[in-house]
Design a protein around this motif. Structure first.
Motif, mmCIF file in Angstrom:
data_model
loop_
_atom_site.group_PDB
_atom_site.id
_atom_site.type_symbol
_atom_site.label_atom_id
_atom_site.label_comp_id
_atom_site.label_asym_id
_atom_site.label_seq_id
_atom_site.Cartn_x
_atom_site.Cartn_y
_atom_site.Cartn_z
ATOM 1 N N ALA A 7 -5.908 -6.193 -2.540
ATOM 2 C CA ALA A 7 -5.245 -7.476 -2.879
ATOM 3 C C ALA A 7 -3.735 -7.280 -3.176
ATOM 4 O O ALA A 7 -2.891 -8.236 -2.874
ATOM 5 C CB ALA A 7 -5.882 -8.122 -4.199
ATOM 6 N N GLY A 8 -3.584 -5.912 -3.488
ATOM 7 C CA GLY A 8 -2.062 -5.781 -3.963
ATOM 8 C C GLY A 8 -1.834 -6.680 -5.232
ATOM 9 O O GLY A 8 -2.512 -7.404 -5.825
ATOM 10 N N ARG A 15 -4.427 -14.283 -8.235
ATOM 11 C CA ARG A 15 -5.942 -14.584 -8.212
ATOM 12 C C ARG A 15 -6.263 -14.588 -9.898
ATOM 13 O O ARG A 15 -6.945 -15.623 -10.214
ATOM 14 C CB ARG A 15 -6.636 -13.398 -7.814
ATOM 15 C CG ARG A 15 -6.559 -13.183 -6.128
ATOM 16 C CD ARG A 15 -7.472 -14.271 -5.604
ATOM 17 N NE ARG A 15 -9.035 -14.170 -5.711
ATOM 18 C CZ ARG A 15 -9.618 -13.442 -4.831
ATOM 19 N NH1 ARG A 15 -8.996 -12.822 -3.599
ATOM 20 N NH2 ARG A 15 -10.630 -12.981 -5.010
ATOM 21 N N LEU A 16 -5.590 -14.019 -10.623
ATOM 22 C CA LEU A 16 -5.891 -13.902 -12.124
ATOM 23 C C LEU A 16 -5.316 -15.176 -12.599
ATOM 24 O O LEU A 16 -6.188 -15.820 -13.622
ATOM 25 C CB LEU A 16 -5.548 -12.494 -12.822
ATOM 26 C CG LEU A 16 -6.062 -11.187 -11.926
ATOM 27 C CD1 LEU A 16 -5.850 -9.923 -12.681
ATOM 28 C CD2 LEU A 16 -7.568 -11.113 -11.966
ATOM 29 N N ASP B 302 5.019 -1.913 -5.017
ATOM 30 C CA ASP B 302 3.766 -2.856 -5.245
ATOM 31 C C ASP B 302 2.748 -1.508 -6.362
ATOM 32 O O ASP B 302 2.604 -0.402 -5.630
ATOM 33 C CB ASP B 302 2.995 -3.178 -4.042
ATOM 34 C CG ASP B 302 1.593 -3.916 -4.347
ATOM 35 O OD1 ASP B 302 0.878 -3.422 -5.160
ATOM 36 O OD2 ASP B 302 1.497 -4.991 -3.738
ATOM 37 N N HIS B 303 2.586 -2.229 -7.359
ATOM 38 C CA HIS B 303 1.944 -1.062 -8.277
ATOM 39 C C HIS B 303 0.569 -0.508 -7.827
ATOM 40 O O HIS B 303 0.067 0.726 -8.103
ATOM 41 C CB HIS B 303 1.869 -1.799 -9.721
ATOM 42 C CG HIS B 303 3.123 -1.780 -10.518
ATOM 43 N ND1 HIS B 303 3.513 -0.528 -10.716
ATOM 44 C CD2 HIS B 303 4.014 -2.709 -10.776
ATOM 45 C CE1 HIS B 303 4.719 -0.975 -11.467
ATOM 46 N NE2 HIS B 303 4.986 -2.282 -11.633
ATOM 47 N N PHE B 304 0.033 -1.382 -6.791
ATOM 48 C CA PHE B 304 -1.454 -0.899 -6.540
ATOM 49 C C PHE B 304 -1.327 -0.239 -5.168
ATOM 50 O O PHE B 304 -2.159 0.597 -4.886
ATOM 51 C CB PHE B 304 -2.248 -1.969 -6.326
ATOM 52 C CG PHE B 304 -2.937 -2.366 -7.483
ATOM 53 C CD1 PHE B 304 -3.751 -1.914 -8.285
ATOM 54 C CD2 PHE B 304 -2.515 -3.608 -8.007
ATOM 55 C CE1 PHE B 304 -3.958 -2.123 -9.599
ATOM 56 C CE2 PHE B 304 -2.737 -4.175 -9.501
ATOM 57 C CZ PHE B 304 -3.818 -3.398 -10.151
ATOM 58 N N ARG B 305 -0.196 -0.410 -4.296
ATOM 59 C CA ARG B 305 -0.232 0.203 -2.923
ATOM 60 C C ARG B 305 0.864 1.296 -3.025
ATOM 61 O O ARG B 305 0.702 2.300 -2.373
ATOM 62 C CB ARG B 305 0.613 -0.558 -2.106
ATOM 63 C CG ARG B 305 -0.455 -1.929 -1.695
ATOM 64 C CD ARG B 305 -0.068 -2.798 -0.634
ATOM 65 N NE ARG B 305 -1.155 -3.686 -0.182
ATOM 66 C CZ ARG B 305 -1.101 -5.132 -0.117
ATOM 67 N NH1 ARG B 305 0.150 -5.696 -0.193
ATOM 68 N NH2 ARG B 305 -2.026 -5.791 0.127
ATOM 69 N N ALA B 306 1.793 1.302 -3.615
ATOM 70 C CA ALA B 306 2.767 2.512 -3.708
ATOM 71 C C ALA B 306 2.217 3.640 -4.367
ATOM 72 O O ALA B 306 1.237 3.841 -4.975
ATOM 73 C CB ALA B 306 4.049 2.076 -4.571
#
Lengths: 306, 306
Positions: A7-8, A15-16, B302-306
């Motif tokens: 989702a990133g 979403r949240l 991006d905190h989840f991708r990087a």
């Protein structure tokens, strides 16, 4: 549903935040550098807690919805324990990228529902990646013109009273630790405390001299009132509510178990308390807490030692 | 000095809170269920960030003092980016029990000093045990009767301007990643951003229509202003400050590097800006950010991708 890594960051935030109703105290909600929250009293009550997976909750013992409710409850209870009305929560959420988006959404549903229960909203937050699920919850509240109910106001002669469940969460935790799944009421009490949020207003209206929420165990937390006020506290253990469901260790759970987020306070000698409050002792000259005239059982929670 | 596990939760709290000066906005500081902070405006600005070891900082790259300053700075900058005066920080601190008390104290010294720089205090917090060092920082601020400077007010024809360093932190991070230890100025910029806290008041006094702090990269963050305002932003890259020390990749660092916590804003066409602000473009009809009339280089965090 996919993972939060897929989702990133910005997808997850969208979403949240969609799940978070914005009450009238939220003047500017999530999406800017910061939120703007009503503080009609010209003062704001603020408290923060950090909850770490494996330390404060286990995902195999608690589902995301209950984790969300509990994380909100323990902060909202702290605001109420100051005699304030909770207005807003800020939530920092860290999770492994492989976490299901669905799981995160359920957690936020729990946060939102507990806020509704207490009359507050989720005003903002942060999401980041981390090896364990971690929640950083900050709660804000409004005093409505009254003085805060601190821990330091107890005076010799005051009544000591409690409102809410004691020992249930500790008994539930003990059951889970032993691999048992009942009694359901105790397991549920551990998973989701039910702080009696009305207690703050009730205590204030009865002239409470000190108030706190019982997070680390009744005796240990009353110790804070004793220390802050420079007084002693005498507990009559036979007056402490110990329902039969707590089993043979009930008295120990009720005196030393934390995480139920009951409220404990002191009141002037002539105070007339609502029936939901139980008188359990008196404030005396001296120092520390005594149970039935003796040193209390040790117990309570040290986050680094336990 | 011993470890925080040896000091215990309450011992550590005592050691840390002792280091935190309480300014006049702190009506009730650490030690009760919650703090009470002045909110003279009847509204309070609030923002929160979660910083996780290994993800947002590395203990081998940054000492505790700089980690503390940076954690405070990024939240204080968010408050200033709303046009507000920072009043208070709440700090959740998680660390392994084997962490030296000395290390934690230096971290809190950094938090306290950055607060002093911005005119704020540390009002409360929480300490818990966790496998990694984690910091949860919430900053509060006061609007002093003015409307918040959001991201949504930019209008076609407005000036786009920046105040503060760009690209320095990203260049410093790149150097550390390559195992290099200079230029010292860039390494220091990564370790400790220096947000120009006066920028909020300056922007407000010049009628800023939108303001934010540059945390994820100039182009990406200006994209938030474009999206929130339903406008386009045209950047002239030759006007973006790119000091020689940034090296051959300087323009890329300046346009896409985050974490310097410079401020970027939009101003009415006739605004006269102080010399410390650099005009770098204009707001136009359309959508998105264009650099020299073209799609910008991709980048940002991006905190989840990087």
């Amino acid at each position: 549903m996919g993972t939060i890594g897929e989702a990133g960051e910005f997808g997850l935030i969208a979403r949240l935040t969609r799940r978070l109703p914005q009450g009238r105290d939220i003047l500017l909600g999530p999406g800017d550098d910061a939120a703007v929250i009503a503080a009609p009293d010209r003062r704001v009550v603020a408290t923060t807690d950090l909850l770490v997976e494996g330390r404060h909750f286990r995902r195999d013992w608690c589902g995301p919805y209950d984790i969300g409710r509990k994380a909100a409850a323990q902060n909202l209870a702290d605001v109420v324990a100051m005699g304030a009305r909770p207005t807003a929560l800020l939530v920092g959420f860290a999770a492994p990228p492989a976490t299901a988006v669905d799981w995160a959404e359920r957690l936020y549903d729990g946060l939102a529902d507990e806020c509704r229960e207490a009359g507050a909203s989720v005003a903002g937050g942060d999401v980041v990646a981390a090896p364990e699920v971690t929640l950083a919850v900050t709660a804000l509240g409004d005093l409505g013109g009254a003085e805060p109910l601190t821990r330091s106001g107890a005076r010799p002669g005051d009544i000591v009273a409690v409102r809410g469940r004691l020992g249930h969460a500790a008994a539930g935790l003990a059951l889970l630790s032993e691999g048992r799944d009942g009694p359901a009421e105790l397991i549920a009490a551990y998973r989701r405390p039910e702080p009696p949020y009305a207690a703050g207003e009730e205590a204030r209206s009865r002239g409470a001299t000190a108030l706190l929420d019982v997070s680390d165990g009744l005796v240990q937390d009353l110790g804070h009132i004793a220390a802050a006020g420079g007084v002693g506290i005498e507990i009559d253990s036979s007056a402490v509510p110990v329902p039969e469901i707590l089993g043979p260790s009930g008295p120990v759970y009720a005196l030393t178990g934390g995480e139920d987020h009951a409220f404990a306070g002191t009141f002037p000698p002539d105070a007339v308390l609502p029936p939901s409050w139980k008188r359990i002792g008196v404030v005396a000259e001296g120092t520390g807490v005594r149970v039935d005239g003796r040193e209390p059982p040790t117990g309570g929670w040290d986050h680094f030692r336990a």
